[in-house]
Design a protein around this motif. Structure first.
Motif, PDB file in Angstrom:
ATOM      1  N   UNK A 179       0.837  -1.200   0.000  1.00 27.56           N
ATOM      2  CA  UNK A 179       0.000   0.000   0.000  1.00 27.56           C
ATOM      3  C   UNK A 179       0.874   1.253   0.000  1.00 27.56           C
ATOM      4  N   UNK A 180       1.901   1.261   0.837  1.00 29.09           N
ATOM      5  CA  UNK A 180       2.802   2.413   0.880  1.00 29.09           C
ATOM      6  C   UNK A 180       3.460   2.653  -0.479  1.00 29.09           C
ATOM      7  N   UNK A 181       3.924   1.579  -1.100  1.00 28.54           N
ATOM      8  CA  UNK A 181       4.589   1.714  -2.398  1.00 28.54           C
ATOM      9  C   UNK A 181       3.619   2.162  -3.475  1.00 28.54           C
ATOM     10  N   UNK A 182       2.367   1.717  -3.383  1.00 29.25           N
ATOM     11  CA  UNK A 182       1.358   2.167  -4.341  1.00 29.25           C
ATOM     12  C   UNK A 182       1.087   3.653  -4.169  1.00 29.25           C
ATOM     13  N   UNK A 183       1.089   4.116  -2.902  1.00 28.31           N
ATOM     14  CA  UNK A 183       0.919   5.553  -2.654  1.00 28.31           C
ATOM     15  C   UNK A 183       2.021   6.354  -3.365  1.00 28.31           C
ATOM     16  N   UNK A 184       3.260   5.881  -3.242  1.00 25.26           N
ATOM     17  CA  UNK A 184       4.351   6.613  -3.873  1.00 25.26           C
ATOM     18  C   UNK A 184       4.239   6.552  -5.394  1.00 25.26           C
TER      19      UNK A 184
END
Length: 291
Positions: A54-59
């Motif tokens: 999820x964090x990587x998708x945000x970035x």
């Protein structure tokens, strides 16, 4: 990314935001998706991996938006203002991590997640520096780390007032205010010939991050979107003949977009065909800036 994997991610985002990371179990997410826990583990090996995804998708979302601003080819000052304004749009919409609550904190005592968060923070810091260098050029070189720290601090502090305290400040107005304060800063540093506090030697850990890979991989992101569409096609609710047609469209799109001089009219037609299917429209629509 398959339809089910995307569904799992969206469910996790909502449950993490509502209940918090610690209080949300893999079983909760599986139940919310109406699947067996074992089916979830086929896509994500752990709750930790799910959170990191999820964090990587945000970035990725942030990078894609910045990329769309850059390829608009606006005048340099307008690009600068648009990029600053977008920081507030993004954080007000998504928060810093997963939720927008006061309680949104990353999981504690997790070295792997903290390592990812540290890398993301440093990547964003370098992006802010890149923004300043593109706008001010050599005038900022001597103080690039200090100026970046000040810009980052301004964005973080004003985001807090917008996100948590609901201050009614317009994003465009705020972007202009910050840009003008950075103008004052750069001019003042040059006039005083002030020494830099954050030197290259002190910031060596940031030099290990390849910002070019973070911000300039347009071809990679385009390819990823096409691959994501291709992976979804077998699972969508259409007749098999239509699936076959869509798979051929995706293959043609991949082949044409890889050419040195792709035919724009053909790319647009292929994307329109993919957009006509509701389950593909979200990803197909993101391809337009790459034409």
């Amino acid at each position: 990314m398959s339809v089910l994997k995307e569904k799992i991610l969206q469910s996790a985002i909502r449950l993490f935001a509502e209940k918090g990371y610690q209080a949300t179990s893999i079983q909760d997410i599986a139940d919310d998706c109406s699947i067996a826990k074992g089916s979830l583990y086929k896509h994500f090996s752990s709750k930790e991996e799910l959170y990191i995804s999820i964090l990587e998708k945000r970035q990725e979302d942030m990078v894609d938006a910045v990329d769309r601003i850059r390829i608009m080819q606006l005048p340099k000052r307008e690009t600068y203002l648009e990029e600053i304004a977008y920081q507030f749009d993004f954080y007000v919409k998504h928060g810093y991590y997963i939720s927008r609550d006061h309680n949104e904190l990353p999981p504690v005592n997790n070295d792997k997640i903290e390592s990812v968060l540290t890398r993301m923070r440093r990547s964003m810091f370098l992006y802010y520096q890149d923004m300043l260098i593109r706008h001010y050029g050599p005038a900022i070189d001597k103080w690039k780390w200090d100026a970046t720290a000040l810009l980052s601090g301004l964005i973080r502090e004003y985001t807090f007032h917008l996100l948590f305290e609901g201050k009614p400040i317009g994003k465009k107005e705020l972007a202009l205010f910050i840009a003008e304060r950075m103008d004052d800063l750069v001019e003042g540093l040059a006039k005083r010939s002030a020494p830099s506090l954050l030197t290259d030697e002190l910031m060596t850990e940031y030099s290990r991050i390849d910002l070019k890979n973070v911000l300039d991989s347009r071809q990679g992101r385009k390819d990823e979107l096409i691959e994501r569409i291709s992976s979804i096609i077998p699972d969508i609710a259409v007749p098999n003949q239509r699936k076959k047609e869509l798979a051929e469209v995706a293959a043609m799109l991949r082949e044409e977009s890889a050419k040195d001089h792709p035919r724009t009219f053909l790319l647009r037609a292929l994307i329109r065909d993919l957009e006509s299917e509701s389950e593909l429209a979200f990803y197909a629509n993101q391809l337009h800036p790459f034409i």
